[in-house]
Write a protein that holds these residues in place. Structure first.
Motif, PDB file in Angstrom:
ATOM      1  N   SER A  34       5.652  16.151  -4.611  1.00 19.73           N
ATOM      2  CA  SER A  34       4.645  15.951  -3.567  1.00 19.73           C
ATOM      3  C   SER A  34       5.245  15.325  -2.316  1.00 19.73           C
ATOM      4  O   SER A  34       4.769  15.564  -1.215  1.00 19.73           O
ATOM      5  N   LEU A  35       6.283  14.527  -2.490  1.00 16.85           N
ATOM      6  CA  LEU A  35       6.945  13.950  -1.319  1.00 16.85           C
ATOM      7  C   LEU A  35       7.571  15.047  -0.468  1.00 16.85           C
ATOM      8  O   LEU A  35       7.548  14.998   0.758  1.00 16.85           O
ATOM      9  N   GLU A  36       8.101  16.068  -1.139  1.00 16.89           N
ATOM     10  CA  GLU A  36       8.692  17.193  -0.414  1.00 16.89           C
ATOM     11  C   GLU A  36       7.616  17.956   0.345  1.00 16.89           C
ATOM     12  O   GLU A  36       7.851  18.478   1.418  1.00 16.89           O
ATOM     13  N   HIS A  37       6.433  18.050  -0.241  1.00 17.68           N
ATOM     14  CA  HIS A  37       5.379  18.889   0.332  1.00 17.68           C
ATOM     15  C   HIS A  37       4.299  18.112   1.065  1.00 17.68           C
ATOM     16  O   HIS A  37       3.267  18.685   1.416  1.00 17.68           O
ATOM     17  N   ASP A  38       4.544  16.825   1.250  1.00 16.59           N
ATOM     18  CA  ASP A  38       3.620  16.027   2.034  1.00 16.59           C
ATOM     19  C   ASP A  38       2.201  16.022   1.457  1.00 16.59           C
ATOM     20  O   ASP A  38       1.223  16.155   2.190  1.00 16.59           O
ATOM     21  N   GLU A  39       2.116  15.904   0.132  1.00 17.02           N
ATOM     22  CA  GLU A  39       0.807  15.971  -0.514  1.00 17.02           C
ATOM     23  C   GLU A  39       0.197  14.585  -0.744  1.00 17.02           C
ATOM     24  O   GLU A  39      -0.143  14.195  -1.860  1.00 17.02           O
ATOM     25  N   PHE A  40       0.111  13.820   0.347  1.00 17.94           N
ATOM     26  CA  PHE A  40      -0.507  12.501   0.296  1.00 17.94           C
ATOM     27  C   PHE A  40      -1.454  12.367   1.481  1.00 17.94           C
ATOM     28  O   PHE A  40      -1.332  13.091   2.461  1.00 17.94           O
ATOM     29  N   ALA A  41      -2.363  11.441   1.356  1.00 15.02           N
ATOM     30  CA  ALA A  41      -3.261  11.172   2.486  1.00 15.02           C
ATOM     31  C   ALA A  41      -3.633   9.698   2.449  1.00 15.02           C
ATOM     32  O   ALA A  41      -3.543   9.057   1.390  1.00 15.02           O
ATOM     33  N   LEU A  42      -4.028   9.176   3.583  1.00 14.60           N
ATOM     34  CA  LEU A  42      -4.536   7.811   3.605  1.00 14.60           C
ATOM     35  C   LEU A  42      -6.036   7.841   3.856  1.00 14.60           C
ATOM     36  O   LEU A  42      -6.522   8.651   4.646  1.00 14.60           O
ATOM     37  N   VAL A  43      -6.746   6.961   3.158  1.00 11.59           N
ATOM     38  CA  VAL A  43      -8.146   6.705   3.496  1.00 11.59           C
ATOM     39  C   VAL A  43      -8.216   5.253   3.945  1.00 11.59           C
ATOM     40  O   VAL A  43      -7.302   4.470   3.656  1.00 11.59           O
ATOM     41  N   TYR A  44      -9.278   4.923   4.650  1.00  9.90           N
ATOM     42  CA  TYR A  44      -9.350   3.605   5.269  1.00  9.90           C
ATOM     43  C   TYR A  44     -10.644   2.918   4.877  1.00  9.90           C
ATOM     44  O   TYR A  44     -11.715   3.503   4.983  1.00  9.90           O
ATOM     45  N   GLN A  45     -10.514   1.662   4.418  1.00 15.11           N
ATOM     46  CA  GLN A  45     -11.723   0.911   4.082  1.00 15.11           C
ATOM     47  C   GLN A  45     -11.897  -0.252   5.059  1.00 15.11           C
ATOM     48  O   GLN A  45     -11.034  -1.123   5.154  1.00 15.11           O
ATOM     49  N   PRO A  46     -13.001  -0.253   5.799  1.00 12.96           N
ATOM     50  CA  PRO A  46     -13.244  -1.330   6.749  1.00 12.96           C
ATOM     51  C   PRO A  46     -13.333  -2.696   6.077  1.00 12.96           C
ATOM     52  O   PRO A  46     -13.818  -2.818   4.948  1.00 12.96           O
ATOM     53  N   GLN A  47     -12.840  -3.687   6.809  1.00 11.49           N
ATOM     54  CA  GLN A  47     -12.978  -5.075   6.406  1.00 11.49           C
ATOM     55  C   GLN A  47     -13.920  -5.676   7.441  1.00 11.49           C
ATOM     56  O   GLN A  47     -13.697  -5.504   8.637  1.00 11.49           O
ATOM     57  N   ILE A  48     -14.968  -6.336   6.982  1.00 10.90           N
ATOM     58  CA  ILE A  48     -15.956  -6.816   7.939  1.00 10.90           C
ATOM     59  C   ILE A  48     -16.009  -8.342   8.009  1.00 10.90           C
ATOM     60  O   ILE A  48     -15.622  -9.025   7.066  1.00 10.90           O
ATOM     61  N   ASN A  49     -16.479  -8.827   9.136  1.00 11.54           N
ATOM     62  CA  ASN A  49     -16.806 -10.238   9.279  1.00 11.54           C
ATOM     63  C   ASN A  49     -18.089 -10.469   8.483  1.00 11.54           C
ATOM     64  O   ASN A  49     -19.095  -9.805   8.732  1.00 11.54           O
ATOM     65  N   LEU A  50     -18.041 -11.373   7.522  1.00 11.04           N
ATOM     66  CA  LEU A  50     -19.170 -11.537   6.594  1.00 11.04           C
ATOM     67  C   LEU A  50     -20.431 -12.043   7.295  1.00 11.04           C
ATOM     68  O   LEU A  50     -21.542 -11.825   6.821  1.00 11.04           O
ATOM     69  N   ASN A  51     -20.257 -12.712   8.426  1.00 13.09           N
ATOM     70  CA  ASN A  51     -21.433 -13.232   9.127  1.00 13.09           C
ATOM     71  C   ASN A  51     -22.045 -12.223  10.090  1.00 13.09           C
ATOM     72  O   ASN A  51     -23.260 -12.092  10.160  1.00 13.09           O
ATOM     73  N   THR A  52     -21.185 -11.528  10.837  1.00 10.26           N
ATOM     74  CA  THR A  52     -21.711 -10.602  11.836  1.00 10.26           C
ATOM     75  C   THR A  52     -21.747  -9.155  11.331  1.00 10.26           C
ATOM     76  O   THR A  52     -22.374  -8.297  11.928  1.00 10.26           O
ATOM     77  N   GLU A  53     -21.039  -8.893  10.219  1.00  7.81           N
ATOM     78  CA  GLU A  53     -20.866  -7.560   9.653  1.00  7.81           C
ATOM     79  C   GLU A  53     -20.146  -6.595  10.594  1.00  7.81           C
ATOM     80  O   GLU A  53     -20.188  -5.383  10.419  1.00  7.81           O
ATOM     81  N   ILE A  55     -16.862  -4.714  12.039  1.00  7.77           N
ATOM     82  CA  ILE A  55     -15.603  -4.255  11.456  1.00  7.77           C
ATOM     83  C   ILE A  55     -14.445  -4.916  12.200  1.00  7.77           C
ATOM     84  O   ILE A  55     -14.374  -4.819  13.422  1.00  7.77           O
ATOM     85  N   VAL A  56     -13.575  -5.622  11.460  1.00  5.90           N
ATOM     86  CA  VAL A  56     -12.461  -6.287  12.143  1.00  5.90           C
ATOM     87  C   VAL A  56     -11.109  -5.625  11.888  1.00  5.90           C
ATOM     88  O   VAL A  56     -10.191  -5.760  12.680  1.00  5.90           O
ATOM     89  N   SER A  57     -10.981  -4.960  10.771  1.00  4.22           N
ATOM     90  CA  SER A  57      -9.738  -4.240  10.490  1.00  4.22           C
ATOM     91  C   SER A  57     -10.038  -3.233   9.394  1.00  4.22           C
ATOM     92  O   SER A  57     -11.181  -3.117   8.953  1.00  4.22           O
ATOM     93  N   CYS A  58      -9.020  -2.494   8.980  1.00  7.62           N
ATOM     94  CA  CYS A  58      -9.245  -1.607   7.847  1.00  7.62           C
ATOM     95  C   CYS A  58      -7.999  -1.551   6.993  1.00  7.62           C
ATOM     96  O   CYS A  58      -6.890  -1.719   7.480  1.00  7.62           O
ATOM     97  N   GLU A  59      -8.212  -1.359   5.693  1.00  5.42           N
ATOM     98  CA  GLU A  59      -7.083  -1.276   4.772  1.00  5.42           C
ATOM     99  C   GLU A  59      -6.761   0.182   4.501  1.00  5.42           C
ATOM    100  O   GLU A  59      -7.662   0.971   4.204  1.00  5.42           O
ATOM    101  N   ALA A  60      -5.482   0.537   4.634  1.00  2.00           N
ATOM    102  CA  ALA A  60      -5.043   1.897   4.320  1.00  2.00           C
ATOM    103  C   ALA A  60      -4.841   2.003   2.815  1.00  2.00           C
ATOM    104  O   ALA A  60      -4.130   1.194   2.221  1.00  2.00           O
ATOM    105  N   LEU A  61      -5.488   2.969   2.198  1.00  2.00           N
ATOM    106  CA  LEU A  61      -5.344   3.176   0.760  1.00  2.00           C
ATOM    107  C   LEU A  61      -4.831   4.595   0.513  1.00  2.00           C
ATOM    108  O   LEU A  61      -5.360   5.564   1.058  1.00  2.00           O
ATOM    109  N   LEU A  62      -3.803   4.664  -0.290  1.00  6.79           N
ATOM    110  CA  LEU A  62      -3.119   5.934  -0.501  1.00  6.79           C
ATOM    111  C   LEU A  62      -3.878   6.839  -1.473  1.00  6.79           C
ATOM    112  O   LEU A  62      -4.398   6.366  -2.480  1.00  6.79           O
TER     113      LEU A  62
END
Ligand code: C2E
Ligand code: MG
Ligand code: MG
Ligand code: MG
Length: 283
Positions: A34-53, A55-62
């Motif tokens: 899969s490394l040869e064929h680029d068979e990966f993707a990233l998804v992103y999960q927002p991280q929020i400020n718990l008081n204001t809700e 979005i302050v950043s996001c975590e890349a998940l493979l």
């Protein structure tokens, strides 16, 4: 008779060990392809400020996206396999490139300050060229250490030597956010909190799940929030699924949160729709 059943149990155990090793070898082979064929993707999960809700950043998940869908597995299974071989080095480089490409794209679309947090394995940081590679990839994309964050586990920090500590300090001084991931589940020793200039402590989901009802989890969470805040760190709670968990975490003074209750990990395009600048500049 007891001996017999013991022997059978042993045979069963040995067999399943074999099965496991076989599966791990298969996964490693497929990952290499899969490394040869680029068979990966990233998804992103927002991280929020718990008081204001907000979005302050996001975590890349493979995500692994091999062409034959029956070989699909989750990072919980394939990352440990990759870590046992040197595949994690190449996969890690792929992740850093993909994440930097994404931040650069968002910047060009007018999103000024959303950071991407990247999970980094121990073997990766200990690899001699990790920090040089990171610097190179950032500059290739016109980015600075401010544009990304890295998530390290306690086990990585515990095995760090002064050379690595120095390098981490350099990046942190250049504005890179550093988080300790899965806090409380590793070979915890509080002494490294003194040595490492991290900004965020991510409380592992396992403490959060039953915290609203379980006094033991409450004691642990309170202790983490206390020590983290006293050391000027932000507390991030991972894996919030219910309003009760969110309320409880808020009542403890946790700063940031991530979890299905707020957002699931999503493709970059979907996240862009959530955060795109309201004033569109037509070109
Ligand atoms: P992690 O870094 O602790 O990431 C959080 C995990 O919790 C992610 O699982 C995420 O999808 C999941 N999660 C988020 N919110 C919730 C929730 O409300 N409920 C539940 N049940 N789960 C939630 P995922 O994507 O399967 O990743 C698992 C682990 O694999 C990550 O744990 C991380 O250790 C590793 N991983 C993922 N991507 C990478 C990567 O690019 N590089 C490295 N080295 N490791 C990675
Ligand atoms: Mg993480
Ligand atoms: Mg985590
Ligand atoms: Mg985790």
């Amino acid at each position: 008779q007891a001996k017999d059943s013991g022997r059978n149990r042993y045979r069963f155990f040995a067999q399943s060990m074999n099965e496991q090793l076989k599966r791990q070898r298969e996964i490693a082979t497929c990952l290499r392809q899969s490394l040869e064929h680029d068979e990966f993707a990233l998804v992103y999960q927002p991280q929020i400020n718990l008081n204001t809700e907000e979005i302050v950043s996001c975590e890349a998940l493979l995500r692994w996206t091999p062409t034959s869908p029956d070989s699909w597995t989750s990072p919980g299974e394939f990352i440990p396999v990759a870590e046992r071989s040197d595949l994690i080095i190449r996969i890690g480089q792929w992740v850093i490139k993909a994440a930097c490409r994404q931040v650069a794209k968002w910047r060009s679309l007018g999103i000024k300050d959303l950071r991407i947090d990247i999970n980094v394995s121990g073997k990766q940081v200990h690899h001699s060229h990790f920090f040089e590679g990171l610097t190179q990839t950032l500059s290739d994309h016109g980015l600075t250490p401010r544009d990304i964050g890295i998530e390290l586990t306690e086990n990585v920090l515990i095995s760090a030597d002064s050379d690595m500590l120095g390098k981490i300090m350099l990046f942190r001084n250049a504005g890179m956010e550093i988080s300790i991931d899965d806090f409380g589940t590793g070979y915890s020793s509080l002494s490294y909190l003194k040595l490492f200039p991290v900004q965020n402590l991510k409380i592992d989901r396992s403490f959060v799940v039953e915290a609203p009802h379980n006094p033991k989890d409450q004691a642990i969470m309170e202790a983490i929030v206390n020590v983290g805040h006293r050391l000027d760190m932000k507390i991030v709670v991972e894996g919030i699924e219910t309003i009760e968990q969110a309320e409880y975490s808020r009542s403890l003074g946790c700063d940031l949160a991530q979890g299905y209750l707020f957002y699931k990990p999503m493709p970059a395009g979907e996240l862009y729709k959530l955060i795109k600048p309201t004033v569109q500049i037509e070109s």
